[in-house]
Enzyme design. Structure first.
Site, mmCIF file in Angstrom:
data_model
loop_
_atom_site.group_PDB
_atom_site.id
_atom_site.type_symbol
_atom_site.label_atom_id
_atom_site.label_comp_id
_atom_site.label_asym_id
_atom_site.label_seq_id
_atom_site.Cartn_x
_atom_site.Cartn_y
_atom_site.Cartn_z
ATOM 1 N N GLU A 158 16.051 -16.882 6.465
ATOM 2 C CA GLU A 158 16.041 -15.674 7.295
ATOM 3 C C GLU A 158 16.439 -14.433 6.485
ATOM 4 O O GLU A 158 17.198 -13.586 6.939
ATOM 5 C CB GLU A 158 16.953 -15.852 8.511
ATOM 6 C CG GLU A 158 16.453 -16.914 9.470
ATOM 7 C CD GLU A 158 17.252 -17.008 10.755
ATOM 8 O OE1 GLU A 158 16.675 -17.375 11.789
ATOM 9 O OE2 GLU A 158 18.464 -16.722 10.731
ATOM 10 N N GLU A 236 12.374 -23.256 12.871
ATOM 11 C CA GLU A 236 13.512 -23.452 13.770
ATOM 12 C C GLU A 236 13.056 -23.159 15.192
ATOM 13 O O GLU A 236 12.928 -21.996 15.589
ATOM 14 C CB GLU A 236 14.686 -22.535 13.408
ATOM 15 C CG GLU A 236 15.364 -22.874 12.107
ATOM 16 C CD GLU A 236 16.592 -22.007 11.849
ATOM 17 O OE1 GLU A 236 17.083 -21.347 12.801
ATOM 18 O OE2 GLU A 236 17.056 -21.966 10.689
#
Length: 587
Positions: A158, A236
């Site tokens: 991320e 995710e």
């Protein structure tokens, strides 16, 4: 024949299209003897792959000292997955987020006052390279083209939420390749254009993947427009959420709603279910969000996942299995015998001692003119006590802490003056110093967990950093007591106990039947609990977690020693062992 895994217009395993149906499980959040149980349940649900992060701060807790044994034996975890015919996705990024202390970065990095993590800052990259050299000696031989189960690795995590330093991402990838990474690599970011753009490299170099919990159809459509002829993957798929201390409830998500989103993802591509099994933030390993206010995460990482914190099947498990069966044949898999949950009942306190009276057995004071941070003192986690003499009797009209993290309890002559937390730190206090010649101040500061997300990663130094101001001047001459509490056997219970002060409480649990259990900390204020010298995590009366999970593997037949470090001076003469977890859905 050598196995292959490739990224083209789809994922290809040995030249044939392959749909990744993975579940996230962190080996370091689960006892090693429970790994097989959790992985078999993953396979029985229909998954073909397990995904895990790799926490740098656990594998290199002290600079140059590496640990890959016990619950940190990543090689054994990966080989176990392979023995169960599961593939593996490894995310060895220096930073993992994961609601884990400092996002998995070692605290000792912050001893460097100029540290800039997650950039090409030379000292940071030097540490990363030295760590990766050791780590990839383990990972590289376990890749699929070397007859191992690893099919993908992730470069960073991320990064689009943190920065856009393409040189940093490229340098990480080069280090991974230099140390033997041969499988395809990915990045994972939020599904929005800005996050994907900032956090990824060219799609032909590293496949961008998405992280989200809802809105699958829209996110996937946007991805397909941006990355033509590239496989779609949600790295995710958030099926629940994490809890922070002080939240009004344990976060949960409707099982059928999550299952419908899973179907939408699998209709278009591949998925990693985050989390399949969350586990526990044992010790001081919970992370925190530090945005507008500090929000440390609770000890449980249940996450309302597919399996509970203690590994039980949930409604989501059965709903997800139904959906997965629409996309692949699920073979019958026999589960292992399940661990019993045992209510061992009430246990009375045996001994107790105040922190101030056993302080010298726990830590040797470091003297310095001005207060030093936790990192400057080579301490990573836990508590630190600052002690000084304020001098003669007088009225102090204005006293305040300058630059301190995260929670400070202030005592003068063993009397509690104030507790300040996060944004309260720095509030002015008035105090009467009543002893004629000498008045002792003790400031007990707790590291509540370094931020694992957001722009403040370089500002996570803990302790009293700026000092103490008394009536407009700085106060000097301090003793520092490091209280990482890494050997709780040093507590001397033969010494004196005083009410309403931080203290240690000792209990003994005699058992014959073995099983998982949960310690109910109702009636205590705030602190940590040790079972047979193992720190099982924090408790805090603000909730939403009221009980701490104790895996069977931390217990033994016969006598078990439980020590509670309670910082608020709130206690009962007993603790209770329950057979039910303690995450309140509503407070």
């Amino acid at each position: 024949m050598t196995n292959t895994f490739e990224i083209k217009d789809d994922f290809y395993l040995n030249k044939k299209p392959f749909k990744i149906i993975a579940g996230g499980m962190h080996y370091f959040r689960t006892m090693k003897d429970s790994w097989k149980d959790r992985l078999i349940k993953l396979k029985a649900m229909g998954c073909n792959t397990v995904e895990t992060y790799v926490p740098w701060n656990m594998h290199e807790a002290k600079k140059g000292v590496y640990a890959f044994n016990g619950n940190l034996d990543i090689k054994a975890f990966i080989e176990l997955a392979q023995s169960l015919e599961l593939f593996v996705i490894v995310r060895p990024s220096p930073y993992i987020c994961a609601e884990w202390e400092f996002g998995g970065l070692p605290a000792w990095l912050l001893k460097d006052p100029g540290m800039k993590v997650r950039t090409v800052y030379k000292p940071f990259m030097k540490h990363v390279k030295e760590y990766f050299e050791v780590l990839f000696k383990i990972l590289a031989p376990l890749q699929i083209d070397q007859d191992g189960p690893i099919i993908l690795m992730q470069i960073e995590n991320e990064y689009g939420y943190y920065g856009n330093d393409k040189e940093y991402l490229s340098t990480l990838l080069k280090i991974m390749r230099d140390f033997g990474t041969t499988v395809p690599v990915v990045t994972s970011d939020g599904p929005w254009g800005e996050a994907l753009d900032a956090g990824s490299l060219l799609a032909d170099v590293s496949l961008p993947t998405m992280n989200f919990g809802t809105g699958a159809k829209e996110h996937i459509e946007n991805f397909k427009e941006k990355y033509v002829n590239k496989p779609v993957m949600c790295m995710e798929f958030w099926v629940g959420w994490f809890d922070a201390w002080g939240d009004d409830r344990h976060h949960t998500r409707d099982a059928s709603d999550a299952a419908n989103e899973l179907r939408d993802i699998l209709n278009e591509g591949s998925v990693n279910i985050y989390m399949f099994h969350g586990g526990t933030n044992f010790g001081f390993m919970n992370g925190a969000n530090d945005l507008e206010e500090l929000k440390p995460d609770v000890t449980s990482y249940d996450y309302d996942a597919i399996l509970t914190e203690c590994g039980d099947l949930t409604e989501k498990y059965y709903e997800f299995k139904k959906v997965i069966s629409e996309f692949t044949e699920i073979k019958e898999v026999e589960l292992l015998p399940q661990t019993h949950k045992i209510a061992y009942g009430r246990v009375a306190v045996l001994d107790k001692v105040s922190l101030f009276n056993t302080l010298e057995t726990l830590s040797s004071p470091v003297k310095h003119n001005y207060p030093l941070s936790m990192e400057e003192l080579n301490q990573n986690y836990g508590y630190i006590l600052y002690r000084s003499d304020l001098g003669d009797a007088r009225r102090v009209e204005k006293m305040y802490l300058l630059e301190a993290n995260d929670r400070a309890q202030i005592f003068v002559n063993n009397n509690h003056i104030a507790t300040q937390y996060d944004q309260e730190i720095g509030q002015h206090l008035s105090v009467d110093l009543e002893q004629e010649k000498s008045n002792r101040i003790d400031i007990l500061i707790e590291n509540m967990g370094r931020a694992n997300f957001g722009p403040k990663l370089n500002a996570q130094r803990k302790g009293l950093k700026g000092g103490l101001v008394i009536d407009n001047h700085g106060h000097y001459n301090w003793e520092h007591y490091n209280l990482e509490l890494d050997d709780i056997n040093k507590v001397d219970f033969s010494r004196e106990y005083e009410d309403h002060l931080p203290a240690f409480y000792k209990f003994e649990l005699e058992i014959e039947c073995m099983g998982d259990t949960f310690i109910d900390m109702t009636g205590f204020g705030k602190g940590v609990v040790f079972i047979n010298n193992v720190n099982i995590g924090r408790y805090w009366e603000v909730g939403p977690q009221t009980k701490l999970y104790v895996p069977e593997s931390l217990l033994k037949k016969g006598k078990n020693t439980i020590i509670v470090f309670e910082t608020e001076g709130k206690s009962k003469n007993e603790i209770y062992f329950s057979d039910r977890p303690g995450l309140d859905k509503q407070k």
